[in-house]
Scaffold this active site. Structure first.
Site, PDB file in Angstrom:
ATOM      1  N   ASP A 104      38.928  52.734  33.648  1.00 23.69           N
ATOM      2  CA  ASP A 104      37.949  51.800  34.182  1.00 23.69           C
ATOM      3  C   ASP A 104      38.623  50.484  34.577  1.00 23.69           C
ATOM      4  O   ASP A 104      39.478  49.982  33.841  1.00 23.69           O
ATOM      5  CB  ASP A 104      36.901  51.549  33.078  1.00 23.69           C
ATOM      6  N   GLU A 110      40.636  53.381  38.304  1.00 23.56           N
ATOM      7  CA  GLU A 110      39.702  52.719  39.196  1.00 23.56           C
ATOM      8  C   GLU A 110      40.280  51.343  39.512  1.00 23.56           C
ATOM      9  O   GLU A 110      40.176  50.416  38.711  1.00 23.56           O
ATOM     10  CB  GLU A 110      38.325  52.565  38.536  1.00 23.56           C
TER      11      GLU A 110
HETATM   12  C1  GLC Z   1      33.466  50.273  36.429  1.00 25.34           C
HETATM   13  C2  GLC Z   1      32.433  51.343  36.190  1.00 25.34           C
HETATM   14  C3  GLC Z   1      31.078  50.699  36.196  1.00 25.34           C
HETATM   15  C4  GLC Z   1      31.029  49.683  35.088  1.00 25.34           C
HETATM   16  C5  GLC Z   1      32.175  48.679  35.193  1.00 25.34           C
HETATM   17  C6  GLC Z   1      32.338  47.905  33.922  1.00 25.34           C
HETATM   18  O1  GLC Z   1      33.350  49.702  37.687  1.00 25.34           O
HETATM   19  O2  GLC Z   1      32.568  52.362  37.151  1.00 25.34           O
HETATM   20  O3  GLC Z   1      30.052  51.652  36.058  1.00 25.34           O
HETATM   21  O4  GLC Z   1      29.810  48.985  35.135  1.00 25.34           O
HETATM   22  O5  GLC Z   1      33.404  49.310  35.432  1.00 25.34           O
HETATM   23  O6  GLC Z   1      32.847  48.712  32.901  1.00 25.34           O
END
Ligand code: GLC
Ligand code: CA
Length: 510
Positions: free
Chosen positions: A199, A253
């Site tokens: 994440d 991500e």
């Molecule tokens: C990422 C996740 C999202 C979440 C954020 C904070 O972007 O995909 O769903 O709200 O991180 O953890």
């Protein structure tokens, strides 16, 4: 040239994202859970995906649907137990399906024991596990949360949170935090998981001077934060997964809209194995846009030996069918594109059914970030309550839930599910599609045409983004292996495309 026998599994795999709350409910409380996933492993095996990524299932007060973790080493009772995840790992592996968990390193829940200690007093040994300051700067939090700093009256300081106030940011400059979080990875690797989706992998490093950030006038810091120290954090995580056999994988991500910056997160082959490419997640159904973004990835990633990913939908963005104006024909053509590009494709649960976002009203809204529509529950059965027996699911069903239900589509010739299943199968059996190079071919402006090739194996893909038929002649003799609308399969390619049609072509005599 890469050899399909020696390439790591994750380059050839099709990955399926499960959003556990909305996938399948086993105990009638209206919330999807691990045993729900277990019950549908046969469905996933039939679809042909080779790996699952589960959005967070750890203990959480659910301020951000599980992205606020209060215990990284336990399963939230809503989703099940450690015994359930152990069984899921074993049953998935027995079917040849790998399992990735969602690792949330940037922040914990404000209910995590570490944070409870940290906020208990200024001289608590865990004070420095989070980021405390006497004065806030101008940084803004994501999810409409305003300032990224929240005042703690008890100790008279502000703590940092790039997301909700219930998600305080960990201080990764503290070696104790690094060690504790690396041990979390080992805890799950020891249990047999095959890797992690990381994440906001670009957010763990923070500007040490906490300088005001001019871009925060228009965007939250998490949208572009990109500090050298995040790379060091990732190198440390990579070393941990490399302690284990079996090519465990890190897919990050890195939610930045610059492909060049995202590429830096592959490091020298010592950071992420793969990073999500966010360009297609915002995109409309437009030939020029896809030509530009696919071309850019090829131009940058291929020479850098960085393996791309392709993703059209996820739990944070509107589903692509919805973005494409609700057109199922376009969504079907997009499936041909997704599963024939060079790189690992990620399918978001329900896109193989052609689902759209559910309409959300003030009464049904749950997420502070307004992302509920794409998180609607999966309709398994045609008849209401669509396999969600017992409690009403936590969000409304998407449109056409009966018509698009899984039981209607599995094995039904011409269904979206069968299109995905056949594309995944075609990909698995074609070295060109799995591992081959990518080259764009000449085509009229509304068409994208490309060739994939590996050894003697060759495929061509032609995609018509226009809503009217177009011609696109090609050199050589090709035949239609798969058509997004089923049209002309097994026939020679005659140089014409129907409206919003995409074709996978193979050499005529193969
Ligand atoms: C990422 C996740 C999202 C979440 C954020 C904070 O972007 O995909 O769903 O709200 O991180 O953890
Ligand atoms: Ca449940």
């Amino acid at each position: 040239m890469s050899d399909s026998k020696t390439e790591p599994w994750w380059k050839g795999a099709t990955v399926y994202q499960i959003y556990p709350r909305s996938f399948a409910d086993s105990n009638g409380d209206g919330i999807g859970d691990l045993n729900g996933v277990l019950r549908h492993l046969d469905y996933l095996q039939q679809l042909g995906v080779e790996a699952l990524w589960l959005s967070p299932i750890f203990r959480s007060p659910m301020a951000d649907a599980g992205y606020d973790v209060s215990d990284y080493r336990d399963i939230d009772p809503l989703f099940g137990s450690l015994a359930d995840i152990d069984r899921l790992i074993a049953e998935a592996h027995a079917r040849g399906i790998r399992l990735l968990l969602d690792f949330v390193p940037n922040h914990t829940s404000d209910q995590h024991p570490w944070f409870l200690e940290s906020r208990s007093s200024r001289d608590n040994p865990k004070r420095d596990w989070y980021i405390w300051r006497d004065r806030p700067n101008n940084w803004r939090a994501a999810l409409n949360a305003g300032s990224a700093w929240t005042w703690d009256a008890h100790t008279g300081q502000y703590y940092l949170h790039l997301f909700l106030p219930q998600q305080p940011d960990l201080n990764w400059r503290n070696p104790k935090v690094v060690a504790a979080m690396q041990d979390v990875l080992r805890f799950w690797l020891d249990r047999g998981v095959d890797g992690f989706r990381i994440d906001v992998a670009h957010c763990t490093g923070k500007d040490e001077n906490f300088a005001d950030e001019p871009r925060c006038l228009t965007h939250p810091l998490a949208d572009f934060n990109d500090q050298a120290y995040s790379h060091e954090v990732l190198r440390g995580l990579r070393r941990v997964v490399e302690e284990y056999p079996g090519e465990r994988v890190l897919v990050g991500e890195v939610n930045i809209r610059s492909s060049l910056q995202v590429l830096q997160y592959y490091g020298q082959g010592d950071e992420l194995h793969m990073s999500f490419n966010f360009l297609p997640l915002d995109a409309q159904w437009d030939a020029g846009h896809f030509q530009a973004c696919i071309g850019e990835i090829e131009r940058l990633y291929e020479p850098a030996d960085a393996w791309p990913t392709w993703v059209l939908s996820n739990h944070d963005n509107r589903r692509h069918r919805t973005r494409y104006g609700g057109s199922l024909a376009r969504a079907r053509a997009a499936a041909v594109m997704l599963l024939t590009l060079r790189g690992t494709p990620f399918i978001f649960q329900g896109e193989e059914l052609g689902l759209e976002d559910a309409p959300i009203t003030a009464e049904t809204r749950v997420d502070p970030g307004g992302r509920d529509g794409c998180r609607a529950p999966i309709p398994w059965r045609a008849e209401p309550p669509h396999g969600w027996d017992g409690g009403r699911p936590w969000l409304p069903f998407p449109p056409q839930a009966g018509e698009l239900a899984a039981e209607r589509q599995q094995g039904a010739p011409g269904s979206v599910f069968e299109l995905y299943r056949r594309l995944i199968e075609a990909r698995r059996h074609s070295p060109a599609l799995r591992l081959g190079g990518w080259a764009q071919l000449d085509a009229p402006p509304s068409v994208l045409a490309y060739r994939r090739e590996h050894g003697g194996d060759r495929r061509i893909v032609v995609i018509n983004y226009a809503d009217q038929p177009l011609s696109c002649p090609l050199d050589g003799r090709w035949q239609v292996q798969i058509a997004s609308d089923g049209g002309g399969e097994g026939q020679p390619y005659a140089g014409r495309l129907a409206a919003s049609q995409a074709l996978l072509l193979c050499p005529q005599d193969s």
